[in-house]
Scaffold this active site. Sequence first.
Site, mmCIF file in Angstrom:
data_model
loop_
_atom_site.group_PDB
_atom_site.id
_atom_site.type_symbol
_atom_site.label_atom_id
_atom_site.label_comp_id
_atom_site.label_asym_id
_atom_site.label_seq_id
_atom_site.Cartn_x
_atom_site.Cartn_y
_atom_site.Cartn_z
ATOM 1 C CG ASN A 64 13.579 1.280 0.575
ATOM 2 O OD1 ASN A 64 13.304 1.770 1.675
ATOM 3 N ND2 ASN A 64 13.394 0.004 0.307
ATOM 4 C CG HIS A 100 11.226 9.253 1.454
ATOM 5 N ND1 HIS A 100 11.117 8.269 2.398
ATOM 6 C CD2 HIS A 100 10.156 10.078 1.643
ATOM 7 C CE1 HIS A 100 10.042 8.500 3.148
ATOM 8 N NE2 HIS A 100 9.443 9.598 2.710
HETATM 9 N N1 APR Z 1 12.132 -8.337 5.960
HETATM 10 C C1 APR Z 1 11.008 -7.631 6.243
HETATM 11 N N2 APR Z 1 10.978 -6.578 7.111
HETATM 12 C C2 APR Z 1 12.144 -6.257 7.706
HETATM 13 C C3 APR Z 1 13.359 -6.954 7.474
HETATM 14 C C4 APR Z 1 13.315 -8.032 6.559
HETATM 15 N N3 APR Z 1 14.414 -8.768 6.264
HETATM 16 N N4 APR Z 1 14.338 -6.374 8.247
HETATM 17 C C5 APR Z 1 13.764 -5.354 8.908
HETATM 18 N N5 APR Z 1 12.447 -5.280 8.598
HETATM 19 C C6 APR Z 1 11.463 -4.293 9.067
HETATM 20 C C7 APR Z 1 11.668 -3.763 10.477
HETATM 21 O O1 APR Z 1 10.972 -4.570 11.411
HETATM 22 C C8 APR Z 1 11.039 -2.356 10.374
HETATM 23 O O2 APR Z 1 9.664 -2.378 10.730
HETATM 24 O O3 APR Z 1 11.596 -3.164 8.215
HETATM 25 C C9 APR Z 1 11.156 -1.992 8.900
HETATM 26 C C10 APR Z 1 12.135 -0.862 8.642
HETATM 27 O O4 APR Z 1 11.589 0.285 9.260
HETATM 28 P P1 APR Z 1 12.428 1.658 9.189
HETATM 29 O O5 APR Z 1 13.857 1.388 9.486
HETATM 30 O O6 APR Z 1 11.673 2.659 10.005
HETATM 31 O O7 APR Z 1 12.372 2.043 7.644
HETATM 32 P P2 APR Z 1 11.219 2.799 6.863
HETATM 33 O O8 APR Z 1 9.884 2.435 7.404
HETATM 34 O O9 APR Z 1 11.476 2.571 5.421
HETATM 35 O O10 APR Z 1 11.540 4.352 7.208
HETATM 36 C C11 APR Z 1 10.792 5.322 6.527
HETATM 37 O O11 APR Z 1 12.199 7.007 7.529
HETATM 38 O O12 APR Z 1 14.258 7.924 8.075
HETATM 39 C C12 APR Z 1 13.235 7.927 7.154
HETATM 40 O O13 APR Z 1 13.482 8.570 4.910
HETATM 41 C C13 APR Z 1 13.733 7.507 5.793
HETATM 42 O O14 APR Z 1 12.505 6.341 4.056
HETATM 43 C C14 APR Z 1 12.849 6.321 5.429
HETATM 44 C C15 APR Z 1 11.641 6.534 6.320
#
Ligand code: APR
Length: 252
Positions: A105, A122
């Site tokens: 994040n 990131h």
């Molecule tokens: N509590 C726990 N998990 C949650 C919640 C919550 N309240 N709300 C959503 N989630 C989960 C979703 O189910 C999903 O699996 O959080 C995850 C978010 O996944 P992504 O949106 O893909 O985010 P992330 O994994 O951090 O993405 C990685 O992708 O676009 C790039 O650079 C950006 O750092 C980012 C990277």
Amino acid sequence: MDFKKGQIERAAEAISNAKCLTAFTGAGISVESGIPPFRGAGGLWSKYDPRMIEIGFFQENPEQSWAEIKKIFYSSMKSAKPNPAHKTLAAWEQEGLLKGIITQNIDNLHQEAGSKNVFEFHGTVNYLVCTQCGERFFHTDVDLGQDMPACPKCKGLLKPDFVFYGEGINTEIYQGSMQLASKSDVMIVVGTSGEVMPACHMPVIVKQNGGTIIEINTLPSAYTDMISDFYFEMKAGEILPKLAEAVKALRQ
Ligand code: APR
Ligand code: ZN
């Protein structure tokens, strides 16, 4: 949520007995702070074009990129505050239990919650870097109202200091994260789909070294059936305080 009997207690035991407890976090840990995730229903990439943070596109179309970047990243993050999930991890670090966080994040919420040893894999939305002279500025020290924010020093185009698609990871942060992951015997993986390399490899390193993975995610992820020893299909802001209570009960 009727967990398999004792799953919280067993996970709390793993946390409490860890020699090097770490956390790996993604966008999901900040959803309860009002910042949408990237993927899944209502995710940012279903509303905005990820090309806007692709480095080649940004260099060719800075004005179009900047207009979208402000909507995607700067609007929701302005008012976001740490939630109980961030605060639990910060408290565990203060108690000497959690050794560090590797986060994907860029919202700075771990630091605002009080976490000190945070690897921002990131980068961060808090700073901007000049594409001409390389000078770095805190976001309040530049005029983000301009269509193409200019460097206060040389008037060059500023870029948010987070990793765009097609950019490499900062070497120091990458090495620090790898070192932390390779020392970790228990890693709490919170709110990440586990899809973006090389960040998503961090929990795999812990598992390959025989470590324990405690996953928290409202939906199954790329890790759930592959490496997670515990999987809590719950909101991070709900389950982490429950785990903290169970750890406290063990340590009394
Ligand atoms: N509590 C726990 N998990 C949650 C919640 C919550 N309240 N709300 C959503 N989630 C989960 C979703 O189910 C999903 O699996 O959080 C995850 C978010 O996944 P992504 O949106 O893909 O985010 P992330 O994994 O951090 O993405 C990685 O992708 O676009 C790039 O650079 C950006 O750092 C980012 C990277
Ligand atoms: Zn400059």
